[in-house]
Design a protein around this motif. Structure first.
Motif, PDB file in Angstrom:
ATOM      1  N   GLY A 362      21.403 105.352  32.826  1.00 44.80           N
ATOM      2  CA  GLY A 362      21.685 104.679  31.567  1.00 44.80           C
ATOM      3  C   GLY A 362      20.743 103.516  31.365  1.00 44.80           C
ATOM      4  N   ILE A 363      21.118 102.658  30.449  1.00 42.16           N
ATOM      5  CA  ILE A 363      20.328 101.461  30.175  1.00 42.16           C
ATOM      6  C   ILE A 363      21.265 100.269  30.295  1.00 42.16           C
ATOM      7  CG2 ILE A 363      20.728 101.535  27.672  1.00 42.16           C
ATOM      8  CD1 ILE A 363      17.814 100.695  27.305  1.00 42.16           C
ATOM      9  N   ASP A 364      20.830  99.220  31.009  1.00 42.41           N
ATOM     10  CA  ASP A 364      21.676  98.042  31.181  1.00 42.41           C
ATOM     11  C   ASP A 364      21.387  97.046  30.062  1.00 42.41           C
ATOM     12  OD1 ASP A 364      22.750  99.137  33.429  1.00 42.41           O
ATOM     13  OD2 ASP A 364      21.581  97.949  34.845  1.00 42.41           O
ATOM     14  N   LEU A 365      22.449  96.611  29.409  1.00 42.68           N
ATOM     15  CA  LEU A 365      22.336  95.664  28.309  1.00 42.68           C
ATOM     16  C   LEU A 365      22.987  94.356  28.693  1.00 42.68           C
ATOM     17  CD1 LEU A 365      23.279  98.057  25.350  1.00 42.68           C
ATOM     18  CD2 LEU A 365      21.011  97.587  26.309  1.00 42.68           C
ATOM     19  N   ARG A 366      22.369  93.259  28.283  1.00 41.34           N
ATOM     20  CA  ARG A 366      22.902  91.948  28.629  1.00 41.34           C
ATOM     21  C   ARG A 366      24.210  91.689  27.891  1.00 41.34           C
ATOM     22  NH1 ARG A 366      18.886  87.122  28.353  1.00 41.34           N
ATOM     23  NH2 ARG A 366      18.404  87.985  30.427  1.00 41.34           N
ATOM     24  N   THR A 367      25.229  91.395  28.650  1.00 51.97           N
ATOM     25  CA  THR A 367      26.492  90.907  28.120  1.00 51.97           C
ATOM     26  C   THR A 367      26.990  89.859  29.097  1.00 51.97           C
ATOM     27  OG1 THR A 367      27.720  92.639  29.266  1.00 51.97           O
ATOM     28  CG2 THR A 367      27.162  93.059  26.967  1.00 51.97           C
ATOM     29  N   SER A 409      28.911 106.530  26.871  1.00 57.45           N
ATOM     30  CA  SER A 409      29.858 105.892  27.790  1.00 57.45           C
ATOM     31  C   SER A 409      29.524 104.419  27.929  1.00 57.45           C
ATOM     32  CB  SER A 409      29.838 106.568  29.166  1.00 57.45           C
ATOM     33  OG  SER A 409      28.623 106.316  29.840  1.00 57.45           O
ATOM     34  N   TYR A 410      30.558 103.606  28.166  1.00 57.41           N
ATOM     35  CA  TYR A 410      30.469 102.151  28.275  1.00 57.41           C
ATOM     36  C   TYR A 410      31.091 101.781  29.617  1.00 57.41           C
ATOM     37  CZ  TYR A 410      29.934 103.121  23.304  1.00 57.41           C
ATOM     38  OH  TYR A 410      29.506 103.638  22.103  1.00 57.41           O
ATOM     39  N   ASN A 411      30.277 101.245  30.533  1.00 55.98           N
ATOM     40  CA  ASN A 411      30.690 101.158  31.937  1.00 55.98           C
ATOM     41  C   ASN A 411      30.756  99.728  32.457  1.00 55.98           C
ATOM     42  OD1 ASN A 411      30.417 104.248  32.690  1.00 55.98           O
ATOM     43  ND2 ASN A 411      28.619 103.690  31.481  1.00 55.98           N
ATOM     44  N   HIS A 412      31.476  99.595  33.598  1.00 57.75           N
ATOM     45  CA  HIS A 412      31.701  98.315  34.288  1.00 57.75           C
ATOM     46  C   HIS A 412      32.544  97.349  33.456  1.00 57.75           C
ATOM     47  CE1 HIS A 412      28.855  99.798  37.158  1.00 57.75           C
ATOM     48  NE2 HIS A 412      27.808  99.667  36.364  1.00 57.75           N
ATOM     49  N   LEU A 413      33.344  97.886  32.516  1.00 57.95           N
ATOM     50  CA  LEU A 413      34.164  97.026  31.667  1.00 57.95           C
ATOM     51  C   LEU A 413      35.218  96.296  32.492  1.00 57.95           C
ATOM     52  CD1 LEU A 413      34.815  99.431  28.640  1.00 57.95           C
ATOM     53  CD2 LEU A 413      33.019  97.688  28.876  1.00 57.95           C
ATOM     54  N   ASN A 414      35.508  95.090  32.078  1.00 63.28           N
ATOM     55  CA  ASN A 414      36.622  94.371  32.688  1.00 63.28           C
ATOM     56  C   ASN A 414      37.928  95.092  32.344  1.00 63.28           C
ATOM     57  OD1 ASN A 414      37.985  92.289  34.066  1.00 63.28           O
ATOM     58  ND2 ASN A 414      38.343  91.215  32.136  1.00 63.28           N
ATOM     59  N   ARG A 415      37.995  95.558  31.081  1.00 67.60           N
ATOM     60  CA  ARG A 415      39.134  96.383  30.649  1.00 67.60           C
ATOM     61  C   ARG A 415      38.788  97.030  29.319  1.00 67.60           C
ATOM     62  NH1 ARG A 415      42.565  93.445  26.919  1.00 67.60           N
ATOM     63  NH2 ARG A 415      41.787  91.296  26.652  1.00 67.60           N
ATOM     64  N   GLY A 416      39.378  98.193  29.089  1.00 71.17           N
ATOM     65  CA  GLY A 416      39.242  98.855  27.807  1.00 71.17           C
ATOM     66  C   GLY A 416      40.479  98.591  26.960  1.00 71.17           C
ATOM     67  N   VAL A 417      40.344  98.737  25.630  1.00 68.30           N
ATOM     68  CA  VAL A 417      41.487  98.478  24.734  1.00 68.30           C
ATOM     69  C   VAL A 417      41.739  99.689  23.835  1.00 68.30           C
ATOM     70  CG1 VAL A 417      41.190  95.984  24.772  1.00 68.30           C
ATOM     71  CG2 VAL A 417      39.969  97.332  23.047  1.00 68.30           C
ATOM     72  N   VAL A 418      41.279 100.857  24.270  1.00 64.02           N
ATOM     73  CA  VAL A 418      41.497 102.092  23.508  1.00 64.02           C
ATOM     74  C   VAL A 418      42.176 103.103  24.422  1.00 64.02           C
ATOM     75  CG1 VAL A 418      39.583 101.742  21.901  1.00 64.02           C
ATOM     76  CG2 VAL A 418      39.142 102.822  24.101  1.00 64.02           C
ATOM     77  N   ALA A 440      26.363  94.318  40.245  1.00 65.14           N
ATOM     78  CA  ALA A 440      25.994  93.033  40.846  1.00 65.14           C
ATOM     79  C   ALA A 440      26.367  91.856  39.963  1.00 65.14           C
ATOM     80  CB  ALA A 440      24.492  93.005  41.142  1.00 65.14           C
ATOM     81  N   ALA A 441      26.541  92.113  38.662  1.00 61.12           N
ATOM     82  CA  ALA A 441      26.881  91.031  37.733  1.00 61.12           C
ATOM     83  C   ALA A 441      27.406  91.651  36.448  1.00 61.12           C
ATOM     84  CB  ALA A 441      25.653  90.174  37.441  1.00 61.12           C
ATOM     85  N   CYS A 442      28.057  90.825  35.639  1.00 61.62           N
ATOM     86  CA  CYS A 442      28.591  91.319  34.372  1.00 61.62           C
ATOM     87  C   CYS A 442      27.454  91.829  33.482  1.00 61.62           C
ATOM     88  CB  CYS A 442      29.366  90.220  33.652  1.00 61.62           C
ATOM     89  SG  CYS A 442      30.956  89.838  34.433  1.00 61.62           S
ATOM     90  N   HIS A 443      27.582  93.064  33.035  1.00 58.01           N
ATOM     91  CA  HIS A 443      26.624  93.652  32.098  1.00 58.01           C
ATOM     92  C   HIS A 443      27.243  94.933  31.553  1.00 58.01           C
ATOM     93  CE1 HIS A 443      25.796  96.126  35.647  1.00 58.01           C
ATOM     94  NE2 HIS A 443      25.201  97.005  34.854  1.00 58.01           N
ATOM     95  N   LEU A 444      26.606  95.522  30.554  1.00 55.79           N
ATOM     96  CA  LEU A 444      27.075  96.801  30.024  1.00 55.79           C
ATOM     97  C   LEU A 444      26.081  97.882  30.407  1.00 55.79           C
ATOM     98  CD1 LEU A 444      29.003  98.511  28.291  1.00 55.79           C
ATOM     99  CD2 LEU A 444      27.525  98.000  26.331  1.00 55.79           C
ATOM    100  N   HIS A 445      26.565  98.832  31.196  1.00 60.67           N
ATOM    101  CA  HIS A 445      25.750 100.008  31.533  1.00 60.67           C
ATOM    102  C   HIS A 445      26.093 101.066  30.489  1.00 60.67           C
ATOM    103  CE1 HIS A 445      23.638 102.978  33.965  1.00 60.67           C
ATOM    104  NE2 HIS A 445      24.695 103.775  33.837  1.00 60.67           N
ATOM    105  N   PHE A 446      25.158 101.327  29.592  1.00 56.44           N
ATOM    106  CA  PHE A 446      25.380 102.204  28.439  1.00 56.44           C
ATOM    107  C   PHE A 446      24.650 103.523  28.650  1.00 56.44           C
ATOM    108  CE2 PHE A 446      24.015 103.534  24.085  1.00 56.44           C
ATOM    109  CZ  PHE A 446      25.274 103.784  23.547  1.00 56.44           C
ATOM    110  N   GLU A 447      25.386 104.617  28.510  1.00 60.52           N
ATOM    111  CA  GLU A 447      24.789 105.936  28.702  1.00 60.52           C
ATOM    112  C   GLU A 447      24.978 106.780  27.442  1.00 60.52           C
ATOM    113  OE1 GLU A 447      25.267 106.481  33.547  1.00 60.52           O
ATOM    114  OE2 GLU A 447      26.531 107.670  32.207  1.00 60.52           O
ATOM    115  N   VAL A 448      24.005 107.650  27.196  1.00 59.75           N
ATOM    116  CA  VAL A 448      24.054 108.606  26.081  1.00 59.75           C
ATOM    117  C   VAL A 448      23.906 110.012  26.647  1.00 59.75           C
ATOM    118  CG1 VAL A 448      22.870 109.428  24.002  1.00 59.75           C
ATOM    119  CG2 VAL A 448      23.154 106.973  24.384  1.00 59.75           C
TER     120      VAL A 448
END
Length: 463
Positions: A362-367, A409-418, A440-448
């Protein structure tokens, strides 16, 4: 013999002063260039190490977090070692320079002390010679007094009994006069040279004081530099020792790491299998999406009528996420960081320590921790659950796109709300960013996913 000796002493004093003026006390350009080159090399190594650490983190996604921490620390140490070595080299150079200068000044101080001893000896000898000369003059004076004064040329002629006697008397008289003159000259010379030696001795004593002060300062500088060099050496040794320990620890866990990687890859395989199975049902899913969209539109219209025909919210209750999609993009920004900031790309990763290659799918996005994560496109939630390595994961089916099944997909979430089966719209809140799973740290690992297989999300985000 005395005059050449005094000239030698004066020459030594002059040479010492000249040497002091010539001495610059600076490192050679070559030494400075060498230190600069090492610093530049250390900076290049630091940049390379940063890339290796990022690659290692991506390659170990899905692996035990404690092992990943060990790996990251080992690479961190590897990155620090060149800088620590450059710091040690610089500290050693400063120490060596200070020690050389201290030795040079100590040598000059010893030369000045030797000159002082030599001048003191010369002064003593000249004083002794002057005393002897004065004694000789006194003896001559007493002898002249005893014989009735000085002998004149007429007395020599009148008292001579013969020509031979005259010649003998005249020779004795001439010798006596010459000796008297020599004694007086010798006394004058001794007194003059002694006075000059005293002046030079005073100058040497002043110089000794100056050199002693310089020597004390240089010695203090050398000691401080030696302490800093020892500290730099200890820091480097500590890094090397920790590197050895961490390396041994990671090598001992190599089998476990590879086993966990296989487990994580197996989980990815199961996800892929599930998505492929779902992709086969894409047509039915598209119909379901269309039906639910129509239902949502109908409900929105009814709500609008209830509120005096006000138009529905632009995001359909999407929770504040961006619904603006860049030109050519399929997905809008799923993070609360705008513009999108990529911290790690899609692609193969080589682990620089354990030496294996693995796909960063995937691609890691800063959050940031607990910041909002949004659906990048309309779709139906397939699941919101914990998956090995991925942590809390939300998987969304977006139906058909250009004749292919499209999912994200949206990964490493602290929690989902759906929840599974829920219809979500582009920009709707689906969870909060976190650091769950192997991360290793808070971020969003986004996959398509296209037809159940991962692909590089960058073009789908319009990046």
């Amino acid at each position: 013999m005395r005059r050449p000796q005094l000239r030698l002493v004066a020459g030594l004093a002059t040479a010492a002063v000249a040497a002091t003026l010539v001495f610059a006390g600076t490192a050679s350009p070559a030494a400075g260039d060498s230190i600069d080159d090492k610093r530049a090399a250390a900076e290049r190594a630091r940049a390379q190490n940063a890339k290796e650490r990022a690659d290692a983190e991506d390659a170990m996604e899905g692996v035990n977090a404690a092992i990943q921490v060990t790996s990251d620390r080992l690479l961190e140490i590897k990155g620090k070692i060149p800088g620590a070595q450059a710091k040690l080299d610089a500290a050693n150079a400063v120490r060596d320079k200070a020690q050389r200068e201290a030795q040079i000044i100590a040598g000059r101080l010893q030369d000045a002390k030797d000159q002082k001893v030599s001048l003191a000896q010369t002064i003593k000898k000249d004083s002794d010679d002057a005393a002897k000369t004065r004694a000789a003059i006194g003896q001559m004076a007493r002898e002249a007094y005893r014989t009735g004064g000085t002998v004149s040329g007429i007395e020599v002629v009148l008292d001579a009994s013969s020509t031979d006697d005259f010649i003998e008397r005249y020779g004795q008289m001439t010798t006596a006069l010459r000796t008297q003159a020599q004694v007086l000259d010798s006394l004058k010379t001794s007194e003059a040279t002694n006075k000059g030696a005293h002046v030079r001795l005073g100058a040497v004593q002043v110089r000794i004081g100056e050199l002693k002060q310089q020597a004390d300062q240089k010695l203090a500088t050398a000691k401080t530099a030696a302490t800093k060099a020892a500290q730099a050496r200890a820091e480097l040794d500590q890094l090397l020792a920790e590197q050895k320990t961490k390396q041994a620890s990671l090598e001992a866990q190599r089998a476990q790491v590879l086993q966990q990687i296989r487990a994580a890859d197996a989980e990815a395989g199961r996800i892929k299998s599930e998505l492929k199975h779902l992709a086969a049902q894409a047509r039915a899913r598209d119909r379901e999406i269309a039906r639910k969209k129509a239902e949502a539109a109908r409900k929105a219209a009814e709500e609008a009528k209830k509120h005096h025909n006000k138009p529905p919210a632009s995001n359909g209750g999407g929770g504040g996420g961006s619904t603006v999609t860049p030109s050519g993009a399929v997905f809008s920004n799923p993070t609360s960081v705008n513009p999108i900031h990529v911290t790690s790309e899609y692609g193969m990763r080589f682990h620089p320590i354990l030496h294996y290659v693995r796909l960063h799918a995937g691609i890691d996005l800063r959050t940031y921790c607990d910041t909002k994560v949004y659906a990048g496109r309309d779709g139906i939630v397939l699941w919101d659950r914990f998956r090995t390595g991925y942590g809390n994961q939300v998987m969304i089916d977006h139906g058909s796109y250009q004749g292919n099944s499209l999912m994200s997909s949206y990964n490493h979430l602290n929690r989902g709300v759906v929840s599974s089966g829920q219809y979500v719209e582009r920009g709707q809140l689906i969870g909060y960013a976190g650091n769950t799973g192997t991360s290793a740290a808070c971020h969003l690992h986004f996959e398509v996913y296209i037809n159940g297989a991962t692909t590089n999300p960058r073009p789908y985000l319009g990046l």
